[in-house]
Design a protein around this motif. Structure first.
Motif, PDB file in Angstrom:
ATOM      1  N   GLU A  64       0.787  -1.508  -0.284  1.00 23.78           N
ATOM      2  CA  GLU A  64      -0.431  -0.127  -0.104  1.00 23.78           C
ATOM      3  C   GLU A  64       0.709   1.348   0.264  1.00 23.78           C
ATOM      4  OE1 GLU A  64      -3.496  -1.764   1.742  1.00 23.78           O
ATOM      5  OE2 GLU A  64      -2.803  -0.292   3.201  1.00 23.78           O
ATOM      6  N   ALA A  65       0.279   2.251  -0.604  1.00 20.46           N
ATOM      7  CA  ALA A  65       0.658   3.565  -0.364  1.00 20.46           C
ATOM      8  C   ALA A  65       1.521   4.000   0.551  1.00 20.46           C
ATOM      9  CB  ALA A  65       0.595   4.557  -1.476  1.00 20.46           C
ATOM     10  N   GLN A 100      10.848  -0.294 -14.995  1.00 18.53           N
ATOM     11  CA  GLN A 100      10.218   0.354 -16.371  1.00 18.53           C
ATOM     12  C   GLN A 100       8.967  -0.059 -16.310  1.00 18.53           C
ATOM     13  OE1 GLN A 100      11.551  -2.364 -19.628  1.00 18.53           O
ATOM     14  NE2 GLN A 100      11.108  -0.395 -21.172  1.00 18.53           N
ATOM     15  N   THR A 101       7.928   0.444 -16.601  1.00 18.26           N
ATOM     16  CA  THR A 101       6.473   0.569 -16.799  1.00 18.26           C
ATOM     17  C   THR A 101       6.234   0.375 -17.808  1.00 18.26           C
ATOM     18  OG1 THR A 101       6.214   3.123 -17.018  1.00 18.26           O
ATOM     19  CG2 THR A 101       5.615   1.875 -14.557  1.00 18.26           C
ATOM     20  N   GLU A 113       2.537   5.709  -8.262  1.00 18.23           N
ATOM     21  CA  GLU A 113       3.911   6.036  -9.670  1.00 18.23           C
ATOM     22  C   GLU A 113       4.850   4.964  -9.489  1.00 18.23           C
ATOM     23  OE1 GLU A 113       1.728   8.185  -7.194  1.00 18.23           O
ATOM     24  OE2 GLU A 113       3.716   9.906  -7.052  1.00 18.23           O
ATOM     25  N   ASP A 114       5.271   4.663  -8.360  1.00 17.89           N
ATOM     26  CA  ASP A 114       6.731   3.808  -8.319  1.00 17.89           C
ATOM     27  C   ASP A 114       5.881   2.471  -9.049  1.00 17.89           C
ATOM     28  OD1 ASP A 114       7.028   5.340  -4.699  1.00 17.89           O
ATOM     29  OD2 ASP A 114       8.278   5.291  -6.372  1.00 17.89           O
ATOM     30  N   THR A 115       4.212   1.778  -9.481  1.00 16.78           N
ATOM     31  CA  THR A 115       4.367   0.591  -9.426  1.00 16.78           C
ATOM     32  C   THR A 115       5.216   0.575 -10.880  1.00 16.78           C
ATOM     33  OG1 THR A 115       2.646   0.667  -8.838  1.00 16.78           O
ATOM     34  CG2 THR A 115       2.302  -0.400 -10.400  1.00 16.78           C
ATOM     35  N   VAL A 132       6.715  -4.015  -8.805  1.00 18.14           N
ATOM     36  CA  VAL A 132       6.441  -3.909  -7.812  1.00 18.14           C
ATOM     37  C   VAL A 132       5.243  -3.100  -7.719  1.00 18.14           C
ATOM     38  CG1 VAL A 132       6.736  -2.068  -5.788  1.00 18.14           C
ATOM     39  CG2 VAL A 132       8.771  -3.424  -6.747  1.00 18.14           C
ATOM     40  N   THR A 133       4.269  -3.080  -6.551  1.00 18.51           N
ATOM     41  CA  THR A 133       2.831  -2.756  -7.330  1.00 18.51           C
ATOM     42  C   THR A 133       2.291  -2.109  -6.183  1.00 18.51           C
ATOM     43  OG1 THR A 133       2.313  -4.622  -8.816  1.00 18.51           O
ATOM     44  CG2 THR A 133       0.182  -2.851  -7.969  1.00 18.51           C
ATOM     45  N   VAL A 134       1.879  -1.132  -6.112  1.00 19.32           N
ATOM     46  CA  VAL A 134       1.882   0.504  -4.938  1.00 19.32           C
ATOM     47  C   VAL A 134       0.182   0.426  -5.379  1.00 19.32           C
ATOM     48  CG1 VAL A 134       2.265   1.969  -3.767  1.00 19.32           C
ATOM     49  CG2 VAL A 134       4.085   0.690  -4.759  1.00 19.32           C
TER      50      VAL A 134
END
Length: 120
Positions: free
Chosen positions: A13-14, A38-39, A87-89, A116-118
């Motif tokens: 979580e954020a 990278q996204t 946005e760090d995802t 990584v998923t936030v």
């Protein structure tokens, strides 16, 4: 040849924290080591690096929130991520054998990435 294996990604979580690890198949000295992300549909961007001198470098978005470090006895590079944001995802990659700090094209060896998923 050097193999790099990342671990430690996941969902958070954020505002939370994660620590990414990257273990190399052998010791790497005398070159830059770094983390990139990278996204989908976007260019890979630098996050942080350790220079051959031991000094550290960070992109602006990582400064103050992320910390790069290494344990030479374990051939392992770390990225401590604190106060993460949606946005760090991204897919995070470690790299070694670099000739500059955050220039992705300047690294010779790459790991397979860890996601990584936030969530907000």
């Amino acid at each position: 040849q050097v193999q790099l294996v990342e671990s430690g990604g996941g969902s958070v979580e954020a505002g939370g924290s994660l620590r990414l690890s990257c273990t190399a198949s052998r010791s790497i000295t005398g070159s830059y080591m770094g983390w990139f992300r990278q996204t989908p549909g976007n260019e890979r961007e630098g996050v942080a690096c350790i220079k051959p001198s031991g000094r550290l470098g960070y992109e602006n978005f990582a400064e103050g929130r992320f910390t790069i470090s290494q344990d030479k006895s374990k051939n392992t590079l770390y990225l401590q991520m604190n106060n993460v944001r949606p946005e760090d995802t991204a897919m995070y990659y470690c790299a070694a054998g670099g000739t500059s700090c955050l220039g992705g094209r300047d690294y010779r060896y790459w790991g397979q990435g860890t996601q990584v998923t936030v969530s907000s």
